[in-house]
Design a protein around this motif. Structure first.
Motif, PDB file in Angstrom:
ATOM      1  N   THR A  70     -93.757   1.725 -14.519  1.00 51.56           N
ATOM      2  CA  THR A  70     -92.873   0.564 -14.492  1.00 51.56           C
ATOM      3  C   THR A  70     -93.566  -0.630 -13.847  1.00 51.56           C
ATOM      4  OG1 THR A  70     -90.994   2.079 -14.330  1.00 51.56           O
ATOM      5  CG2 THR A  70     -90.586  -0.223 -13.776  1.00 51.56           C
ATOM      6  N   PHE A  71     -94.229  -0.398 -12.732  1.00 51.48           N
ATOM      7  CA  PHE A  71     -94.945  -1.457 -12.010  1.00 51.48           C
ATOM      8  C   PHE A  71     -96.015  -2.092 -12.892  1.00 51.48           C
ATOM      9  CE2 PHE A  71     -98.254  -3.088  -9.232  1.00 51.48           C
ATOM     10  CZ  PHE A  71     -97.548  -3.755  -8.246  1.00 51.48           C
ATOM     11  N   VAL A  72     -96.804  -1.273 -13.552  1.00 52.14           N
ATOM     12  CA  VAL A  72     -97.891  -1.783 -14.393  1.00 52.14           C
ATOM     13  C   VAL A  72     -97.330  -2.572 -15.576  1.00 52.14           C
ATOM     14  CG1 VAL A  72     -99.777  -1.109 -15.942  1.00 52.14           C
ATOM     15  CG2 VAL A  72     -99.596  -0.100 -13.669  1.00 52.14           C
ATOM     16  N   LEU A  73     -96.286  -2.065 -16.206  1.00 53.10           N
ATOM     17  CA  LEU A  73     -95.715  -2.788 -17.332  1.00 53.10           C
ATOM     18  C   LEU A  73     -95.140  -4.139 -16.906  1.00 53.10           C
ATOM     19  CD1 LEU A  73     -94.002   0.110 -19.316  1.00 53.10           C
ATOM     20  CD2 LEU A  73     -96.144  -1.084 -19.850  1.00 53.10           C
ATOM     21  N   PHE A  74     -94.580  -4.202 -15.700  1.00 55.80           N
ATOM     22  CA  PHE A  74     -93.985  -5.454 -15.227  1.00 55.80           C
ATOM     23  C   PHE A  74     -95.046  -6.428 -14.712  1.00 55.80           C
ATOM     24  CE2 PHE A  74     -91.708  -8.130 -12.128  1.00 55.80           C
ATOM     25  CZ  PHE A  74     -90.679  -8.600 -12.924  1.00 55.80           C
ATOM     26  N   TYR A  75     -95.921  -5.958 -13.815  1.00 56.50           N
ATOM     27  CA  TYR A  75     -96.862  -6.857 -13.162  1.00 56.50           C
ATOM     28  C   TYR A  75     -98.194  -7.029 -13.882  1.00 56.50           C
ATOM     29  CZ  TYR A  75     -93.696  -7.124  -9.233  1.00 56.50           C
ATOM     30  OH  TYR A  75     -92.598  -7.354  -8.457  1.00 56.50           O
ATOM     31  N   VAL A  76     -98.641  -6.012 -14.580  1.00 55.90           N
ATOM     32  CA  VAL A  76     -99.925  -6.127 -15.276  1.00 55.90           C
ATOM     33  C   VAL A  76     -99.714  -6.554 -16.728  1.00 55.90           C
ATOM     34  CG1 VAL A  76    -102.045  -4.921 -15.934  1.00 55.90           C
ATOM     35  CG2 VAL A  76    -100.978  -4.426 -13.729  1.00 55.90           C
ATOM     36  N   ALA A  77     -98.773  -5.889 -17.419  1.00 57.12           N
ATOM     37  CA  ALA A  77     -98.506  -6.241 -18.812  1.00 57.12           C
ATOM     38  C   ALA A  77     -97.609  -7.469 -18.917  1.00 57.12           C
ATOM     39  CB  ALA A  77     -97.872  -5.068 -19.543  1.00 57.12           C
ATOM     40  N   ASP A  78     -96.965  -7.841 -17.804  1.00 58.14           N
ATOM     41  CA  ASP A  78     -96.099  -9.020 -17.748  1.00 58.14           C
ATOM     42  C   ASP A  78     -94.941  -8.933 -18.743  1.00 58.14           C
ATOM     43  OD1 ASP A  78     -95.388 -11.413 -16.526  1.00 58.14           O
ATOM     44  OD2 ASP A  78     -96.460 -12.631 -18.001  1.00 58.14           O
ATOM     45  N   LEU A  79     -94.358  -7.728 -18.846  1.00 60.01           N
ATOM     46  CA  LEU A  79     -93.235  -7.528 -19.745  1.00 60.01           C
ATOM     47  C   LEU A  79     -91.928  -7.775 -19.016  1.00 60.01           C
ATOM     48  CD1 LEU A  79     -94.291  -4.208 -21.545  1.00 60.01           C
ATOM     49  CD2 LEU A  79     -94.675  -6.567 -22.283  1.00 60.01           C
ATOM     50  N   PRO A  80     -90.920  -8.269 -19.715  1.00 59.52           N
ATOM     51  CA  PRO A  80     -89.607  -8.435 -19.087  1.00 59.52           C
ATOM     52  C   PRO A  80     -88.934  -7.080 -18.869  1.00 59.52           C
ATOM     53  CG  PRO A  80     -89.507  -9.026 -21.408  1.00 59.52           C
ATOM     54  CD  PRO A  80     -90.954  -8.753 -21.089  1.00 59.52           C
ATOM     55  N   ALA A 124     -87.481  -1.415 -20.154  1.00 62.47           N
ATOM     56  CA  ALA A 124     -86.401  -0.439 -20.307  1.00 62.47           C
ATOM     57  C   ALA A 124     -86.429   0.168 -21.708  1.00 62.47           C
ATOM     58  CB  ALA A 124     -85.051  -1.093 -20.034  1.00 62.47           C
ATOM     59  N   ALA A 125     -86.652  -0.658 -22.707  1.00 65.61           N
ATOM     60  CA  ALA A 125     -86.697  -0.157 -24.086  1.00 65.61           C
ATOM     61  C   ALA A 125     -87.906   0.748 -24.301  1.00 65.61           C
ATOM     62  CB  ALA A 125     -86.733  -1.332 -25.064  1.00 65.61           C
ATOM     63  N   GLU A 126     -89.073   0.350 -23.801  1.00 69.51           N
ATOM     64  CA  GLU A 126     -90.281   1.150 -23.998  1.00 69.51           C
ATOM     65  C   GLU A 126     -90.220   2.480 -23.259  1.00 69.51           C
ATOM     66  OE1 GLU A 126     -94.166  -0.585 -23.714  1.00 69.51           O
ATOM     67  OE2 GLU A 126     -93.509  -2.437 -24.655  1.00 69.51           O
ATOM     68  N   LEU A 127     -89.651   2.477 -22.052  1.00 68.71           N
ATOM     69  CA  LEU A 127     -89.578   3.705 -21.265  1.00 68.71           C
ATOM     70  C   LEU A 127     -88.291   4.494 -21.530  1.00 68.71           C
ATOM     71  CD1 LEU A 127     -90.988   2.470 -17.826  1.00 68.71           C
ATOM     72  CD2 LEU A 127     -92.202   3.629 -19.688  1.00 68.71           C
ATOM     73  N   VAL A 169     -85.132   0.358 -14.201  1.00 66.46           N
ATOM     74  CA  VAL A 169     -86.392  -0.395 -14.118  1.00 66.46           C
ATOM     75  C   VAL A 169     -86.399  -1.239 -12.839  1.00 66.46           C
ATOM     76  CG1 VAL A 169     -87.783  -2.229 -15.178  1.00 66.46           C
ATOM     77  CG2 VAL A 169     -86.760  -0.439 -16.606  1.00 66.46           C
ATOM     78  N   LYS A 170     -85.305  -1.938 -12.578  1.00 71.40           N
ATOM     79  CA  LYS A 170     -85.219  -2.792 -11.386  1.00 71.40           C
ATOM     80  C   LYS A 170     -85.315  -1.960 -10.106  1.00 71.40           C
ATOM     81  CE  LYS A 170     -82.449  -6.282 -13.723  1.00 71.40           C
ATOM     82  NZ  LYS A 170     -81.108  -6.897 -13.831  1.00 71.40           N
ATOM     83  N   ALA A 171     -84.652  -0.811 -10.086  1.00 70.23           N
ATOM     84  CA  ALA A 171     -84.699   0.054  -8.904  1.00 70.23           C
ATOM     85  C   ALA A 171     -86.110   0.587  -8.679  1.00 70.23           C
ATOM     86  CB  ALA A 171     -83.710   1.210  -9.055  1.00 70.23           C
ATOM     87  N   ARG A 172     -86.783   0.992  -9.764  1.00 72.46           N
ATOM     88  CA  ARG A 172     -88.155   1.487  -9.630  1.00 72.46           C
ATOM     89  C   ARG A 172     -89.079   0.398  -9.102  1.00 72.46           C
ATOM     90  NH1 ARG A 172     -89.080   4.710 -15.346  1.00 72.46           N
ATOM     91  NH2 ARG A 172     -87.713   6.485 -14.901  1.00 72.46           N
TER      92      ARG A 172
END
Length: 166
Positions: free
Chosen positions: A117-127, A132-135, A142-145
């Motif tokens: 989750t961290f990598v997708l948000f901060y590295v991949a810069d995904l919303p 949530a859809a990908e995982l 997602v927000k809690a993680r």
């Protein structure tokens, strides 16, 4: 899908996907292999890949699934053969800075779900919605993680000596 279109997707997405996989697995060579295997899967499933709206997300999912499979195999090996020596720390290459190594090492100490989750948000810069859809989890998860991961990483990356001297 024509060869030129695959090359275009490759040139745009490959560096980002490798960076994301390095952040997840801590090993540049392994990350490159995962992404290359994802592109090979795209080539062998060209019709399916052609119809995909977000090709980079599709490739990331394939690479991430391969990484998860490797992690499951490694867990089985560790249970069955506990004396097998494991690599000590991330293998990032000579260009990695000490801060980068510290972050990848810290990410290796949080749960797999938080790390992804961290990598997708901060590295991949995904919303959050796309993560949530990908995982395949709710947006609240997602927000809690992300929140829990930031707290854990802050503890792992804090510099107690620097705080005393400040």
């Amino acid at each position: 899908m024509d060869d030129g279109r695959i090359r275009e997707v490759y040139s745009v997405s490959y560096p980002r996907l490798v960076t994301q996989m390095v952040a997840l697995c801590g090993n540049r060579a392994e990350a490159e292999d995962l992404v290359q295997e994802a592109f090979m899967t795209a080539l062998t499933h060209a019709r399916e890949f052609e119809g995909v709206a977000n090709k980079e997300a599709w490739l990331r999912t394939v690479a991430l699934n391969r990484l998860r499979k490797q992690w499951r195999r490694a867990a089985v090996v560790r249970r069955v053969m506990p004396r097998i020596a494991r690599e000590s720390g991330p293998q990032l290459g000579a260009e990695a800075t000490p801060d980068h190594i510290a972050i990848v090492t810290a990410l290796g100490q949080v749960s797999q779900a938080m790390r992804e989750t961290f990598v997708l948000f901060y590295v991949a810069d995904l919303p959050v919605s796309q993560i949530a859809a990908e995982l395949e989890v709710p947006e609240g998860t997602v927000k809690a993680r992300l929140s829990r991961c930031r707290v854990q990483l802050a503890g792992l990356l804090s510099d107690p000596e620097g705080a005393e001297h400040a």
